[in-house]
Scaffold this active site. Structure first.
Site, PDB file in Angstrom:
ATOM      1  CE  LYS A  57       6.189  -7.042 -14.045  1.00  0.00           C
ATOM      2  NZ  LYS A  57       5.167  -7.818 -14.776  1.00  0.00           N
ATOM      3  NE  ARG A  97       6.149   5.351  -5.128  1.00  0.00           N
ATOM      4  CZ  ARG A  97       6.471   6.590  -4.755  1.00  0.00           C
ATOM      5  NH1 ARG A  97       5.532   7.491  -4.560  1.00  0.00           N
ATOM      6  NH2 ARG A  97       7.730   6.919  -4.579  1.00  0.00           N
ATOM      7  CE  LYS A 139      -0.267 -10.898 -12.224  1.00  0.00           C
ATOM      8  NZ  LYS A 139       0.606 -10.010 -13.025  1.00  0.00           N
ATOM      9  CB  SER A 168      -1.729  -0.543 -17.297  1.00  0.00           C
ATOM     10  OG  SER A 168      -2.258  -1.687 -17.907  1.00  0.00           O
ATOM     11  CG  HIS A 190      -1.826  -1.063   1.427  1.00  0.00           C
ATOM     12  ND1 HIS A 190      -2.131  -1.632   2.648  1.00  0.00           N
ATOM     13  CD2 HIS A 190      -2.546  -1.741   0.513  1.00  0.00           C
ATOM     14  CE1 HIS A 190      -3.009  -2.613   2.471  1.00  0.00           C
ATOM     15  NE2 HIS A 190      -3.282  -2.696   1.195  1.00  0.00           N
ATOM     16  CE  LYS A 204      -3.012  -0.962 -14.012  1.00  0.00           C
ATOM     17  NZ  LYS A 204      -3.825  -2.188 -14.103  1.00  0.00           N
TER      18      LYS A 204
HETATM   19  N1  GLU Z   1      -0.239  -8.595 -16.180  1.00  0.00           N
HETATM   20  C1  GLU Z   1       0.623  -7.456 -16.301  1.00  0.00           C
HETATM   21  C2  GLU Z   1       1.988  -7.740 -15.725  1.00  0.00           C
HETATM   22  O1  GLU Z   1       2.284  -8.824 -15.274  1.00  0.00           O
HETATM   23  C3  GLU Z   1       0.068  -6.242 -15.607  1.00  0.00           C
HETATM   24  C4  GLU Z   1      -1.266  -5.873 -16.062  1.00  0.00           C
HETATM   25  C5  GLU Z   1      -1.686  -4.460 -15.700  1.00  0.00           C
HETATM   26  O2  GLU Z   1      -2.062  -4.226 -14.550  1.00  0.00           O
HETATM   27  O3  GLU Z   1      -1.586  -3.655 -16.564  1.00  0.00           O
HETATM   28  O4  GLU Z   1       2.826  -6.881 -15.732  1.00  0.00           O
END
Ligand code: GLU
Length: 501
Positions: free
Chosen positions: A120, A92, A132, A389, A90, A96
């Site tokens: 990442k 940030r 995720k 994204s 959390h 995502k």
């Molecule tokens: N599945 C994408 C990844 O492993 C991320 C998808 C997203 O949230 O844009 O990086």
């Protein structure tokens, strides 16, 4: 009829996900996925000055929701599907990460992938926490209407527990999901909150254009893989890295193999071929296609889409693995632990670009490092998808297309500049006329161009920073990326005063 339609819809990527993991199982005698990511994390952490308590805080997931998702089947009976969403960090917001649909989804996989998302996002400095989600089910066993009910109910469950929202957690696509699934999630959230929150479109990314998606998102992960490979092979800033690993300069004429010909593998191949590289091998769930003289990427894609496999294609070989084939670059773009201690000794490529998440086991990583193979790690190499994204989310919360306000001004400002230069040159006796220049020279950038150049600059800058850390600490590129990411997350906690001090 409905099932038949669903069958047609089920993407190649979904199919390959199960098959790849299935044929991997019998030789899977290495630590699990979560343990593998933790081991990389701990190894990287030992090169930092961060204390153990803070490292544990960064590594462990903040919250993981496990839910039973009831779905009404077409035969009138209910089926219970297990779903997950892990909010890894959390620090940030929003968080995502993708939404995976596959029969082997479990809590460990989701938590491992969520941790990779935090790392990442920190690697590419996109200001989100990692998350995720996943649904443990075989989509091929569900009709389209059943699938729609699953997705809607899953979204409702997430909303019920405050696990989704444009400023909380923004799911995207992953293995087994695509635009259609994202549109359904968005529609469900929109129905619930659209009249209260004018940012609802930003609740998921990877949507279709009509639902608020962004140009370039479908091919963005593959394009990012391409940019990373191009950096290593062509950019002068990476010469030392090339030399260290005995990699020769230039894309042109380089041969490469791809494991998994879904969106990531196919698009990475397409961009590499456009620059003169040669695709010589493709591994799919039902075998390989190998031809040292080159494979026609579009033909193969068409065949794969039509026949739901590569069996029977020209140059088809029944081998299950592409890894031991002669090539310069290898792109694993399917499932985790694809490169393991059994197949890594046979790898001939000098450069591996991880298009998929967690594609290399800890032991394989050690073996490949000893062979001086350069691995561009997943948290950098496949970050193009989530970076795009981020652009989609920005587009949604700003309620405007990226190029819409700037396009005409860009053109006008270039014309003003040219007129000024023309005038100055004229005053100094040099008569030039720029008015005959092609409109292409002065036009403003399109949405797609802004997305692609933005992606290139974010990934390339991240790669340069990772390379610096790699050099400074004398570690592999993977550990360099992990260290860079861990230190970024740590900094965020330090600045917020939220450490365990
Ligand atoms: N599945 C994408 C990844 O492993 C991320 C998808 C997203 O949230 O844009 O990086």
């Amino acid at each position: 009829m409905i099932r038949k339609f669903l069958k047609m819809r089920s993407s190649i990527f979904q199919k390959q996900a199960f098959a790849f993991s299935a044929h991997q199982k019998h030789e899977d005698d290495e630590p699990g996925f979560l343990e593998t990511v933790h081991t990389f994390f701990k190894q990287a952490a030992s090169h930092t000055n961060i204390s153990q308590d803070k490292l544990d805080l960064i590594r462990c997931p903040d919250t993981t929701l496990k839910m039973s998702v009831p779905v009404l089947m077409d035969n009138g009976q209910y089926k219970i599907i297990t779903g997950f969403r892990c909010h890894h960090k959390h620090h940030r917001l929003p968080m995502k990460g993708g939404t995976r649909i596959a029969p082997n989804v479990d809590i460990e996989e989701v938590e491992a992938l969520a941790l990779l998302m935090t790392l990442k996002l920190a690697t590419v400095e996109v200001p989100f926490g990692g998350a995720k989600g996943g649904l443990c089910m075989d989509p091929k066993q569900f009709s389209k209407t059943e699938m729609e009910r699953v997705i809607r109910r899953y979204t409702l469950e997430l909303a019920k527990y405050n696990f989704i929202g444009p400023g909380i957690d923004v799911p995207g696509p992953d293995v087994g999901t695509g635009e259609w699934h994202m549109d359904i999630m968005k529609d469900t959230y929109h129905t619930l909150y659209g009249l209260h929150d004018f940012n609802v479109t930003a609740v998921v990314t990877g949507k279709s254009l009509v639902a608020g998606g962004i140009k370039g998102r479908p091919e963005s992960t593959g394009l990012g893989v391409y940019y990373c490979i191009r950096n290593v092979l062509e950019r002068k800033e990476f010469k030392e890295l090339r030399d260290k690993h005995g990699i020769t300069e230039g894309i042109k004429g380089k041969t490469f193999c791809v494991q998994g010909f879904g969106a990531v593998g196919y698009n990475a191949a397409k961009f590499l071929i456009e620059q003169g590289a040669k695709l010589v091998g493709v591994e799919e769930f039902d075998g390989c296609v190998y031809n040292p003289n080159g494979i026609d990427v579009e033909n193969l894609k068409k065949y794969l889409t039509k026949n739901k496999g590569v069996k029977g294609y020209t140059d088809f070989v029944a081998d299950k693995h592409i890894f031991d084939k002669q090539c310069d670059i290898l792109i694993p773009a399917a499932m985790e632990k694809a490169i393991n201690k059994h197949n890594s000794p046979g790898i001939k490529a000098k450069l591996i670009a991880e298009g998929g998440n967690g594609t290399t086991t800890f032991e394989a990583d050690r073996i490949l490092n000893n062979k001086n193979v350069l691995i561009i790690p997943d948290i950098l190499c496949n970050a193009g998808g989530v970076t795009c994204s981020y652009f989609e989310w920005l587009k949604n919360i700003e309620h405007k297309q990226p190029g819409r306000l700037t396009m005409e001004w860009e053109k006008k400002s270039k014309l003003i500049l040219l007129e000024g230069i023309q005038k100055k040159l004229g005053e100094n006796g040099m008569k030039v006329d720029f008015s005959s220049l092609a409109p292409e020279v002065t036009r403003g950038g399109t949405d797609l161009e802004l997305v692609q150049t933005g992606l290139d600059s974010i990934l390339t800058n991240a790669f340069l920073k990772v390379q610096n850390v790699t050099k400074e600490r004398n570690v592999s590129l993977r550990l360099g990326a992990y260290i860079w990411a861990i230190e970024r997350v740590h900094l965020c906690y330090e600045n917020a005063g939220l450490t365990l001090k």
